[in-house]
Design a protein around this motif. Sequence first.
Motif, short mmCIF file in Angstrom:
data_model
loop_
_atom_site.label_atom_id
_atom_site.label_comp_id
_atom_site.label_asym_id
_atom_site.label_seq_id
_atom_site.Cartn_x
_atom_site.Cartn_y
_atom_site.Cartn_z
N SER B 262 32.92 33.77 43.05
CA SER B 262 32.12 32.75 42.41
C SER B 262 30.45 33.50 41.34
O SER B 262 31.25 32.82 40.42
CB SER B 262 31.12 32.53 43.45
OG SER B 262 31.28 31.81 44.91
N ARG B 291 38.25 29.89 42.00
CA ARG B 291 37.82 30.39 43.64
C ARG B 291 39.11 30.58 44.86
O ARG B 291 40.64 30.82 44.13
CB ARG B 291 37.23 28.80 43.70
CG ARG B 291 38.59 27.48 43.41
CD ARG B 291 37.55 26.41 44.06
NE ARG B 291 38.10 25.22 43.93
CZ ARG B 291 38.25 23.95 43.86
NH1 ARG B 291 36.67 23.93 44.25
NH2 ARG B 291 39.32 23.12 43.89
N TRP B 303 44.03 32.25 45.56
CA TRP B 303 42.96 31.95 44.38
C TRP B 303 43.59 31.24 43.09
O TRP B 303 44.64 31.77 42.84
CB TRP B 303 41.97 33.42 44.48
CG TRP B 303 43.33 34.34 43.76
CD1 TRP B 303 43.57 35.51 43.60
CD2 TRP B 303 42.46 34.56 42.23
NE1 TRP B 303 43.82 36.06 42.85
CE2 TRP B 303 43.41 35.28 41.39
CE3 TRP B 303 41.37 34.02 41.12
CZ2 TRP B 303 43.70 35.82 40.27
CZ3 TRP B 303 41.89 34.06 40.23
CH2 TRP B 303 42.08 35.39 39.69
#
Lengths: 404, 420
Positions: B262, B291, B303
């Motif tokens: 994040s 993310r 990811w």
Amino acid sequence: VLDANGLRIVIVHVPGSPAVTTNIVYGVGSADEMPGRTGLAHMLEHMLFKPLNDASLPTWKTLEEKGALLNATTWMDRTMYYFSLPTPYLPLMLQVEAARMRSVLLADKEFTPERTNVLSELEMYNSNAEEALGWLVTCAAFQSHGYGHDTIGFKNDVERYVIDDLTEFYNRYYWPHNATLVVAGDVSVEETLAAVSNTFGSIVAPTSIIPARRAIEPTQEGERRVSLRRKTALRVFSASFKAPAFGTRSWLALLIAGSYFIESKVSVLHEALVDTHHATGVSHGLYPTKDPYLSDIKIWLTEGTPYETVERILFAEIEKFGTQRISPSRLRDIKARLRSEELFSRDGTFRIASNIAEHIAVGDWTYYYRILDDLASITAQEVQDAVRAHWTRDSVTIGTIDNI
Amino acid sequence: MYTNRIFMPNMVVQTIEPIDARIVRVKLTCDLSHEAEGVSDIELSFFADLLGTKTATKDKAMIISMLNKNGIRLMIEGGEQSLTCTMTVTKEKFGAALAILKDILLNAEVAKDEFTRTQKRTLEELREARDDARRIARINFSRALYANGDPRHSETLAEQVATVTRLTTRHFTTLKRNMLGGRWYLSAVLDPSDHATLTRFARAFSHDTTLPERSAKQTTLPRSRSVYETVSGRTNVELRLGHRLTLTQTSEDYPALAFGLSIFGEVGGFGGRLMSTVREKEGLTYGIYARIEATEATRPGHWNIYTFFTAKDLHKGIASTMHQFAVLLEKGVTARECAVFKETYQNEFLIRHESNERRLGYYHALLTLGLDEAWAGAFQEKIAALTVREVNDALRTHLDPKRLVSSGAGPVTKTGKGIV
């Protein structure tokens, strides 16, 4: 209305909500731009996410770091900025919004990279042939009114204007008396008003008057046609008819007409075009605008179907529709669906605030509370009249994609 | 705010406290991942399109009329090994809405002409999708990450065309049988006075069949590679960069990795490092985020960074992105970033409860991922307690620049050879 400077405030109590939303709507949008300066309203919106000229003032970054749901949108009649955060942050949210109303740092070092971002955004839309066709149709549909270009502006304009253009635009339109602040949440009216007064009250009311939009679009006398040549697999036919402004009964009547005629798997046009394999889909767009705008019918053609075929079928069905009234049961069903959709769009502070802000932008926030009653009272005759008056050959702009 | 769960054979019912009790929102998901051969996304999407066009006693016009008359918004979507119905209705029409939904699912039938129409329309949509650079980049990325047989492996557009072409009405019957024999998840944001009605509805879908648990088997991790495809008529190159992970949402390191990513590429906001540098400072893209995706309670996913650049900025954009990635791994996140994002997480969690729609989206996602409110609470607590070192260790342990898989689609041939 804040006595000090004319800022209008609308507070909506949403009991039990853990979050509060502020939405400030400025009465300026792309329709207020001059030729050669298209896209300024949107570019300025981006600049409100830049530093302020007084480093001691809180900025949107402060709220971003608190986890705010935040952004802004620009459209033809308005520019709006919003924040959602847990209720205790409301005073801070108001401080930020008040600070950037008059203190944005409009400087080249901030503007230059942001212009590239906007050009990247413009490319994102423009590389979609369907979107590009929509821009072309809008340009052809309007000769005088500021609705005749897309909100993001023409690429050549965005590449050329300078920081002084933005400064002048900011100084002309970003004042309290050209703005309305909507606050939605589990908040007290008295405390909110006091907080608004504390934050916005010190902004000096200008002596200048916000220039009123003057252009009235001349009556269209005959169909217009445009085509976009692109290397694309998409085949789109669009028919954009001049439509009434939001807040009128004929706008609602046309909304019902669109629902009956186009939107659903049993609509007239779906049966005539999709069920017969001429098209993969059909859609209708009717927009809440301050001045008369467009009612867009869009058709996605199957491979091998000529544009002439769908055009012929579309106008034949419109003609038939103009001579037949919707049955009472269909009218009742459509109204029930539209009523529910309106109610569903009032879920949570974020939606409520932006919905009311949208009504403010086109002239009357009270319409938010009256629209359901007005919708219920529209008759089949009004729907038929609206179709006859607006979906005509004389008021249409037709667009097609020529695949190369 | 409360949530409550009732467990039935192959059915979990979750009720969520509403913020506005006048509107009921429902999500009903049928998980078909137990099917040995798997069902392709396009098959499920096709099946979803046909649901609601005929039942044993009603035709399409009757069904749509009933939905309209009761002011019901119903959307049925298929993909990722599941079917999901999303329904919104006013409280007073809730019972009628459930009856219609039950009929649509339990008594689903297909008319031959409707089947043919849907088949032709879907094939046309797939033809149009040849222009959709974002979709193509996503398909190629998932193919590079997951081998054929993994539910996350995507078919190419050409394979999807072949799948749709060979479908027959018999497939509809088989899929309906599989659906009714699947594992169900039902969530609703509604007033407590409607809980009993919801539970009665759920019983109709509960069944005693023994289904295998969702496979947590990890297939071989792919090596680093670049896949790029030219899409005509586009000016931007759509890009995905990332790799498979070995951890699940219940792994010890998961909160630290999710938190660190994040800070790197916060989704939807402007606060991530990628947005502040590649977009804000350098003006190279409109949006760039990072993310974890496709990761569940027991199944690891991957990811990725996703963004787009104009053709002329592609190499500059990739270089800047890779530089930020290298800096992230080398120098790690800072104590200030950690402090800021902890507050961000806390408030974002509260904002997720701001409307019935957000509540439903969040808690239904937890339910289908095999997680619950207790997990969400513990996750928030772990985030609040994370140290800078834990975050940086997780980033360095789980992200590996040598394993990056990249996928680009758009005007790539104009810009040179490789992507990364």
